[in-house]
Design an enzyme around this catalytic site. Structure first.
Site, PDB file in Angstrom:
ATOM      1  N   HIS A   1      -6.465  36.132  29.910  1.00 13.30           N
ATOM      2  CA  HIS A   1      -5.473  36.950  30.598  1.00 13.30           C
ATOM      3  C   HIS A   1      -5.743  38.446  30.422  1.00 13.30           C
ATOM      4  O   HIS A   1      -5.370  39.255  31.265  1.00 13.30           O
ATOM      5  CB  HIS A   1      -4.092  36.595  30.031  1.00 13.30           C
ATOM      6  CG  HIS A   1      -2.951  37.290  30.693  1.00 13.30           C
ATOM      7  ND1 HIS A   1      -2.380  36.824  31.863  1.00 13.30           N
ATOM      8  CD2 HIS A   1      -2.275  38.428  30.361  1.00 13.30           C
ATOM      9  CE1 HIS A   1      -1.392  37.642  32.214  1.00 13.30           C
ATOM     10  NE2 HIS A   1      -1.305  38.617  31.328  1.00 13.30           N
TER      11      HIS A   1
ATOM     12  N   GLN B   1      -8.793  38.392  45.677  1.00 12.17           N
ATOM     13  CA  GLN B   1      -8.253  37.569  46.759  1.00 12.17           C
ATOM     14  C   GLN B   1      -9.265  37.427  47.884  1.00 12.17           C
ATOM     15  O   GLN B   1     -10.161  38.263  48.043  1.00 12.17           O
ATOM     16  CB  GLN B   1      -6.983  38.223  47.313  1.00 12.17           C
ATOM     17  CG  GLN B   1      -5.879  38.340  46.285  1.00 12.17           C
ATOM     18  CD  GLN B   1      -4.575  38.735  46.957  1.00 12.17           C
ATOM     19  OE1 GLN B   1      -4.050  38.009  47.788  1.00 12.17           O
ATOM     20  NE2 GLN B   1      -4.078  39.900  46.607  1.00 12.17           N
TER      21      GLN B   1
ATOM     22  N   HIS C   1      -3.991  39.726  34.798  1.00  9.23           N
ATOM     23  CA  HIS C   1      -4.986  38.642  34.742  1.00  9.23           C
ATOM     24  C   HIS C   1      -6.071  38.917  35.792  1.00  9.23           C
ATOM     25  O   HIS C   1      -5.765  39.104  36.962  1.00  9.23           O
ATOM     26  CB  HIS C   1      -4.305  37.291  35.004  1.00  9.23           C
ATOM     27  CG  HIS C   1      -5.148  36.139  34.568  1.00  9.23           C
ATOM     28  ND1 HIS C   1      -4.750  35.230  33.610  1.00  9.23           N
ATOM     29  CD2 HIS C   1      -6.401  35.767  34.928  1.00  9.23           C
ATOM     30  CE1 HIS C   1      -5.709  34.342  33.414  1.00  9.23           C
ATOM     31  NE2 HIS C   1      -6.722  34.649  34.204  1.00  9.23           N
TER      32      HIS C   1
ATOM     33  N   ASN D   1      -7.396  44.169  44.158  1.00  4.34           N
ATOM     34  CA  ASN D   1      -6.497  45.299  43.939  1.00  4.34           C
ATOM     35  C   ASN D   1      -6.269  45.369  42.437  1.00  4.34           C
ATOM     36  O   ASN D   1      -5.802  44.400  41.845  1.00  4.34           O
ATOM     37  CB  ASN D   1      -5.166  45.086  44.641  1.00  4.34           C
ATOM     38  CG  ASN D   1      -5.323  44.978  46.150  1.00  4.34           C
ATOM     39  OD1 ASN D   1      -6.253  45.538  46.725  1.00  4.34           O
ATOM     40  ND2 ASN D   1      -4.430  44.252  46.785  1.00  4.34           N
TER      41      ASN D   1
ATOM     42  N   SER E   1       0.869  43.911  39.405  1.00  3.57           N
ATOM     43  CA  SER E   1       1.509  43.959  38.101  1.00  3.57           C
ATOM     44  C   SER E   1       0.905  42.941  37.134  1.00  3.57           C
ATOM     45  O   SER E   1       1.011  43.090  35.923  1.00  3.57           O
ATOM     46  CB  SER E   1       3.011  43.713  38.239  1.00  3.57           C
ATOM     47  OG  SER E   1       3.228  42.522  38.970  1.00  3.57           O
TER      48      SER E   1
ATOM     49  N   HIS F   1      -8.393  38.950  38.646  1.00  2.00           N
ATOM     50  CA  HIS F   1      -8.526  38.087  39.821  1.00  2.00           C
ATOM     51  C   HIS F   1      -8.748  38.914  41.082  1.00  2.00           C
ATOM     52  O   HIS F   1      -8.479  40.113  41.103  1.00  2.00           O
ATOM     53  CB  HIS F   1      -7.267  37.232  39.996  1.00  2.00           C
ATOM     54  CG  HIS F   1      -6.052  38.003  40.417  1.00  2.00           C
ATOM     55  ND1 HIS F   1      -5.352  38.821  39.556  1.00  2.00           N
ATOM     56  CD2 HIS F   1      -5.419  38.095  41.610  1.00  2.00           C
ATOM     57  CE1 HIS F   1      -4.335  39.368  40.200  1.00  2.00           C
ATOM     58  NE2 HIS F   1      -4.352  38.954  41.451  1.00  2.00           N
TER      59      HIS F   1
ATOM     60  N   CYS G   1       2.306  33.233  33.092  1.00  2.07           N
ATOM     61  CA  CYS G   1       1.361  33.840  34.048  1.00  2.07           C
ATOM     62  C   CYS G   1       0.909  32.752  35.024  1.00  2.07           C
ATOM     63  O   CYS G   1       0.428  31.711  34.607  1.00  2.07           O
ATOM     64  CB  CYS G   1       0.162  34.438  33.317  1.00  2.07           C
ATOM     65  SG  CYS G   1      -1.187  34.901  34.429  1.00  2.07           S
TER      66      CYS G   1
ATOM     67  N   CYS H   1      -3.022  31.941  34.504  1.00  6.53           N
ATOM     68  CA  CYS H   1      -3.619  31.416  33.278  1.00  6.53           C
ATOM     69  C   CYS H   1      -3.884  29.903  33.406  1.00  6.53           C
ATOM     70  O   CYS H   1      -3.179  29.201  34.138  1.00  6.53           O
ATOM     71  CB  CYS H   1      -2.706  31.699  32.077  1.00  6.53           C
ATOM     72  SG  CYS H   1      -2.919  33.351  31.369  1.00  6.53           S
TER      73      CYS H   1
HETATM   74 ZN   LIG Z   1      -2.881  35.044  32.887  1.00  5.81          ZN
END
Ligand SMILES: [Zn+2]
Ligand SMILES: [Zn+2]
Length: 357
Positions: free
Chosen positions: A108, A163, A159, A148, A156, A161, A45, A48
């Site tokens: 994650h 932007q 994790h 998103n 996809s 997050h 990932c 991560c």
């Molecule tokens: Zn991750």
């Protein structure tokens, strides 16, 4: 039956609410959703802690939040400066700006809805720091922070997050909101969004969560079935002027909403979340009222809101659902995230009473 047009005061446009056409209340049918248990760390990932990204850079071994420059920036200070002229009435210019990524957690396998209120409060502080730091750049006129969430909106990697797109222009929706709010302030002496809040509180049916200084609601003029706003009650143009207690209250409201979203169908609820904060172009934004908008693309667990003729072709939304009904569905959802509920508790889809598994 709700069949009418509703005025969106922040966008200054009509929404056709035609809920009479598909007046089929959610019937409690359970749609299969395979809940895959993810590990809290994934070696490949790119978000991560400690992992290498596509640029060859390594993420910090972070323990709370982590901000880094996007390896695939859509706007950047290194965008081509020498451009060929397109000719005629066409114009172009360098795609100057800053693109960043903000990881919410080193884990994650957690979503915003599963973070503690204190962690969300910390995230609000990170967003605030970014707004202050990036906003100092002369070339940056607006900072769009957005998440998103879900494969249905093209993400996809689960994790958690968001932007940051910091641009040399003000994104269209915020530009409209700022212009309309400024005019409303000049004409009435009032902050437009405060008038929206007052109307929502007077009606009350669409309020999803409320505490002393923050509120979450599904607006009268919602374009998407489960579109919701989270806002402070006091008119702040951005996060900078929030007090500590307002940050905490706001984090609690944000948490309450996203928990109810996930509980609605007992599955991760996809959405586009956007912070609407005042531009950083030096303008007068006393009429602007910070808020976060959620635009969930699903109308039902397996049914997307398709943007078609009216929305894409004409630019106005057609809504097949009554905001009051959708708000009622969210209001009755439990405040505890379904993943954190005792196993034997099985809420039905209206959430109003537990039923046997
Ligand atoms: Zn991750
Ligand atoms: Zn807005």
């Amino acid at each position: 039956m709700t069949w009418e047009e509703r005025w969106h005061p922040l966008r200054e446009e009509w929404i056709i609410v035609a809920a009479h056409r598909q007046h089929r209340p959610w019937n409690g049918e359970t749609v299969e959703h395979e809940e895959t248990r993810l590990p809290d760390y994934v070696a490949n990932c790119y978000l991560c802690p400690g992992n290498m990204r596509v640029s060859g850079k390594h993420n910090d071994p972070y323990t709370s939040t982590f901000v880094f420059d996007n390896d695939h920036p859509c706007v950047g200070f290194n965008a081509p400066q020498e451009l060929s002229s397109p000719g005629g009435i066409y114009r172009n210019r360098p795609a100057v700006g800053i693109s960043r990524v903000v990881c919410y957690s080193p884990l994650h396998n957690v979503a915003l809805a599963e973070l503690e209120i204190a962690e969300i409060e910390m995230l609000l502080r990170v967003w605030r720091e970014q707004y202050i730091e990036i906003g100092r750049h002369q070339e940056i006129n607006h900072i769009l922070i957005f998440e998103n969430k879900g494969e249905v909106v093209g993400v996809s990697n689960p994790h958690p997050h968001c932007q940051i797109y910091a641009t040399n222009f003000v994104f269209k929706t915020i530009e409209t909101e700022a212009r309309v709010s400024g005019r409303h302030l000049a004409e009435t002496g009032r902050v437009l969004f405060q008038d929206v809040l007052r109307a929502e509180q007077e009606d009350g049916r669409r309020i999803i969560f409320e505490n002393e200084t923050a509120i979450a609601f599904l607006p009268y003029f919602a374009r998407y079935a489960y579109e919701c706003y989270v806002a402070p009650k006091y008119a702040h143009a951005n996060l900078v002027t929030f007090s500590d207690s307002e940050l905490r209250d706001f984090a609690a409201a944000l948490k309450a909403l996203v928990v109810k979203y996930d509980n609605l169908w007992r599955r991760p609820f996809p959405y586009v979340m956007t912070l609407h904060q005042a531009p950083t172009d030096g303008g007068d934004y006393r009429g602007f009222h910070f808020h976060i908008e959620f635009h969930p693309p699903l109308r039902r667990p397996t049914l997307l809101k398709y943007l078609a003729g009216p929305e894409i072709g004409g630019g106005n939304f057609l809504s097949d659902t009554a905001p009051e009904e959708k708000a009622a569905e969210l209001r009755v959802q439990p405040d505890i995230h379904y993943k954190q509920m005792p196993q034997e508790t099985n809420y039905n889809t209206t959430g109003d009473k537990p039923c046997a598994p």
